[in-house]
Design a protein around this motif. Sequence first.
Motif, mmCIF file in Angstrom:
data_model
loop_
_atom_site.group_PDB
_atom_site.id
_atom_site.type_symbol
_atom_site.label_atom_id
_atom_site.label_comp_id
_atom_site.label_asym_id
_atom_site.label_seq_id
_atom_site.Cartn_x
_atom_site.Cartn_y
_atom_site.Cartn_z
ATOM 1 N N ARG A 1 -5.898 0.703 -6.911
ATOM 2 C CA ARG A 1 -6.248 -0.640 -6.449
ATOM 3 C C ARG A 1 -7.218 -1.309 -7.420
ATOM 4 O O ARG A 1 -7.043 -2.476 -7.793
ATOM 5 C CB ARG A 1 -6.863 -0.547 -5.053
ATOM 6 N N GLY B 1 -4.282 0.409 3.851
ATOM 7 C CA GLY B 1 -3.762 -0.943 3.794
ATOM 8 C C GLY B 1 -3.486 -1.597 5.128
ATOM 9 O O GLY B 1 -3.291 -2.800 5.172
ATOM 10 N N ILE C 1 0.041 0.356 -4.617
ATOM 11 C CA ILE C 1 -1.320 0.820 -4.904
ATOM 12 C C ILE C 1 -1.857 1.560 -3.673
ATOM 13 O O ILE C 1 -2.506 0.982 -2.809
ATOM 14 C CB ILE C 1 -2.246 -0.331 -5.338
ATOM 15 N N PRO D 1 0.800 -1.222 0.000
ATOM 16 C CA PRO D 1 0.000 0.000 0.000
ATOM 17 C C PRO D 1 0.835 1.275 0.000
ATOM 18 O O PRO D 1 0.344 2.347 -0.322
ATOM 19 C CB PRO D 1 -0.812 -0.120 1.290
ATOM 20 N N GLU E 1 -11.452 -9.736 -4.594
ATOM 21 C CA GLU E 1 -10.032 -9.510 -4.843
ATOM 22 C C GLU E 1 -9.215 -10.764 -4.550
ATOM 23 O O GLU E 1 -8.285 -11.100 -5.293
ATOM 24 C CB GLU E 1 -9.541 -8.330 -3.995
ATOM 25 N N PHE F 1 -2.953 -5.935 3.341
ATOM 26 C CA PHE F 1 -4.179 -5.465 2.697
ATOM 27 C C PHE F 1 -5.384 -6.213 3.251
ATOM 28 O O PHE F 1 -5.343 -7.433 3.418
ATOM 29 C CB PHE F 1 -4.127 -5.695 1.176
#
Length: 367
Positions: free
Chosen positions: A109, A193, A103, A73, A136, A130
């Motif tokens: 993301r 994150g 990201i 993150p 995801e 994360f």
Amino acid sequence: MPPAQRHPTMTDVAERAGVSPSTVSRTLRGLPTVSPEVRARVEQAARELNFAVSRQAASLVTGRTGVVAVLVPTLTSWFMGSALSSLGPLLRAADMQLSVYVIPDLAERASFFKHLPARRNADALLVFSFDLTDEESARLDDLGMPVVYVSQHVEGRPSVYVDDVAGACEGTRYLLNLGHRRIAFMTTVGASGFTFSSHERLLGYRQALTEAGIPPDDDLVVSAQAQDRRATVEAVGKLLSLREPPTALFAEHDELAVSAISTLRRTRIEVPGRMSVLGFDDQPLAEWSDLSTVAQLPSTMGHVAGELALKLINDADADHKRHIILPTQVIPRATTAPPPDPQQEQTGSGTDPRDGHARGDRTSSVS
């Protein structure tokens, strides 16, 4: 003008050594399926032709890229810097490269999980800190490569982490054992994150209080925006405005703890004379500030995660559901002490927990 010199190929090495191109590939990648005599011939031929295997060529033969990807993150945190600083040398020693995908916001993301740029560009993916949605996680499962979760535990998938619940329990018990009964907890909001660890540490704090027979008090749990000093000031002010303020504060991480200490001292509240403060992580900042904290080692976590990724890449029989839990440890320093005695607080005399001397008249007479 002389013609351009052609770079030697694997076929050229094979012809000179009298073997097949696939044998050259296996030899130069160090696989054990080549006899010592053939290996010596191939290596000699490669030296004579000044030949080196490109990663692209090796990928065509082996189906591997020689790359381990990392999804993070941020790159600005102490945790990420420590973890990646130990992961990089480990991979280089294994002749692997490190590719990092950062990201930091929702837009990037969404783009990452839509396109999955790590697909076909890496042999394994390490996912740091994360909170992933089910969708995801399913997308990562479809990558067709080992995915190792770092600083979080994910059921049924390889994970390397500290037990944040147990660590926060240990820290809260430490404060309880010093005699504190009004213990506040300060969480961070807006730290991209890292909400997984935040939830787990708050859970551990509440669990330790419950075990000690102390009902958790929601008024003692405050939040501060990440990187926002005013938010920390407001959170501390909320605690000091309670009818019965806490005598100890457990901050979710060291930076938040140091910011809270600064606020307390600016308001003439002695640390730890009137309020003890405990952090979590043991960053260099904690040692510089003489901050009591719950220590973890992200450098060890990065190294262990890298070792697990390499094992999953190279060993078809490796356990793809393995969880490796690393220890935490309470580090007592100068920001924690037993709570002040209420009677001494009222009279202004008694023992100062910082130095063991009387707060009142320190002169004495000899009879």
